[in-house]
Scaffold this active site. Structure first.
Site, PDB file in Angstrom:
ATOM      1  CG  HIS A   1      -0.363   0.292   2.506  1.00 16.00           C
ATOM      2  ND1 HIS A   1      -0.022  -0.684   3.426  1.00 16.00           N
ATOM      3  CD2 HIS A   1      -0.011   1.455   3.103  1.00 16.00           C
ATOM      4  CE1 HIS A   1       0.485  -0.144   4.506  1.00 16.00           C
ATOM      5  NE2 HIS A   1       0.508   1.162   4.333  1.00 16.00           N
TER       6      HIS A   1
ATOM      7  CG  ASP B   1       0.120  -4.113   2.866  1.00 17.60           C
ATOM      8  OD1 ASP B   1       0.258  -3.545   1.771  1.00 17.60           O
ATOM      9  OD2 ASP B   1       0.068  -3.498   3.953  1.00 17.60           O
TER      10      ASP B   1
ATOM     11  CB  SER C   1       3.214   1.677   6.275  1.00 18.60           C
ATOM     12  OG  SER C   1       2.036   1.879   7.012  1.00 18.60           O
TER      13      SER C   1
END
Length: 357
Positions: A92, A122, A200
């Site tokens: 993402h 992911d 992230s």
């Protein structure tokens, strides 16, 4: 009058005397750092050079002039995977971006090439060409033996700040998280280490400084850190990333069968069996070689349910998502035993898993 002058002059005289005598206080000896502090400092100093900052841009077209512009899209973290310049991050972080720039700990920046991605996990891999002094890869550990209560450390770039370190504990294991597009990420590590936007793709480390996960998301009604963060486990990373580097995509272990959750729920509830119905079997597939029976229509036009998979390798599967989750933990070419329901009785069927897109 003299007393009045002295009275008003006293504060000034007091400040003057204090300013003439004011000196820095002596420094108290601190002594040695605590053992856990030394460990934390060593982990950060050893690992932070291998953590990178990733910024992405997206091309947009002006509706009036039809000109194309490159505008900032977002940013995140990542880390050096190997000596060839591969960088691992979250899918993402780069999804929808037309270009990405990787900035190293020492300030050098390089344009990155997208190597591959797996939205189901992911995970994504970029590659940069560093002519000299490429940071060392982050040591990879195991997540299969993690225990709730273990201490963990997260390194990243929250809010675009340079390389911050947070610590916490493993709060839970084998969590599932549904993304906005409906993709469910399985087997996640839950931690209370502070993870914020920009973290992230950064590494989650154990007390030995080994990679045990990749920070991927937080649970928060407000969008800010609320004490619940999730990380993709290192065992998943170590299985998926080599495929992304070699093929550009992840091939899931499978059997060559077609399934559907909506149909599965209707049939299994009617039959009173908790499992996954085999709708069809691909010719030449591993499922056909194992003798699995698909759902069919008989000569009278009635639907005859096929085999119902109850368990894979000893792990029960009652939904399509559970079946995919268990298969994802296996390897292509591995021989597993299926527990199936056929003609009112359960039996075991061995099958060799094949590669599926």
């Amino acid at each position: 009058m003299l007393l009045t002058v002295v009275w008003y002059a006293l504060p000034w005289l007091e400040r003057y005397v204090i300013s003439r005598t004011a000196e820095p206080r002596p420094i108290a000896a601190r002594g040695e750092l605590a053992a856990d502090e030394q460990t934390t400092i060593e982990i950060f100093e050893r690992t932070s050079p291998s953590v990178v900052f990733i910024s992405t841009r997206q091309r947009v077209r002006d509706l009036w002039t039809r000109n194309v512009f490159s505008v900032p899209r977002g940013n995140g973290s990542g880390f050096v995977w190997d000596s060839l310049g591969h960088v691992v991050t979250n899918n993402h972080v780069i999804e929808g971006a037309s270009e990405a720039t990787v900035r190293l700990n020492d300030g050098r920046s390089y344009s990155a090439v997208r190597v591959g991605a797996s939205p189901a996990h992911d995970l994504a891999v970029l590659r940069i060409s560093v002519p000299f002094d490429l940071p060392p890869p982050v040591p990879v550990g195991s997540s299969g033996d993690l225990r709730v209560g273990q201490k963990v450390f997260a390194i990243g770039n929250p809010f675009g700040l340079d390389y911050t370190l947070t610590s916490g504990l493993v709060s839970a294991l084998d969590r599932s998280l549904e993304e906005k597009d409906g993709v469910v990420i399985e087997h996640l590590i839950q931690t209370d280490a502070a993870i914020n936007p920009g973290n992230s793709g950064g590494p989650l480390l154990d007390s030995a400084g080994r990679l045990i996960g990749i920070n991927t998301a937080i649970y928060s009604p407000s969008g800010a850190y609320a004490g619940i963060g999730f990380a993709v486990p290192a065992d998943t990373v170590n299985r998926v990333v080599p495929q992304l580097i070699a093929r550009g995509r992840y091939l899931r272990p499978g059997m060559g069968i077609a399934v559907d959750q909506n149909i599965n729920r209707l049939v299994t509830e009617r039959l009173g069996v908790a499992g996954v119905l085999v709708l069809s079997v691909t010719p030449g597939s591993a499922a056909e070689a194992a003798g699995l029976r698909p759902t069919r229509v008989d000569s009278r036009g009635d639907i005859v349910p096929g085999d119902i998979i109850l368990a894979v390798a000893g792990r029960p599967v009652d939904t399509v998502a559970a079946l995919f989750s268990v298969l994802d933990g296996q390897r292509i070419g591995e021989r597993v035993v299926l527990r199936i329901w056929r003609d009112g009785s359960a039996l075991d069927v061995p099958v060799v898993l094949q590669a599926e897109g």
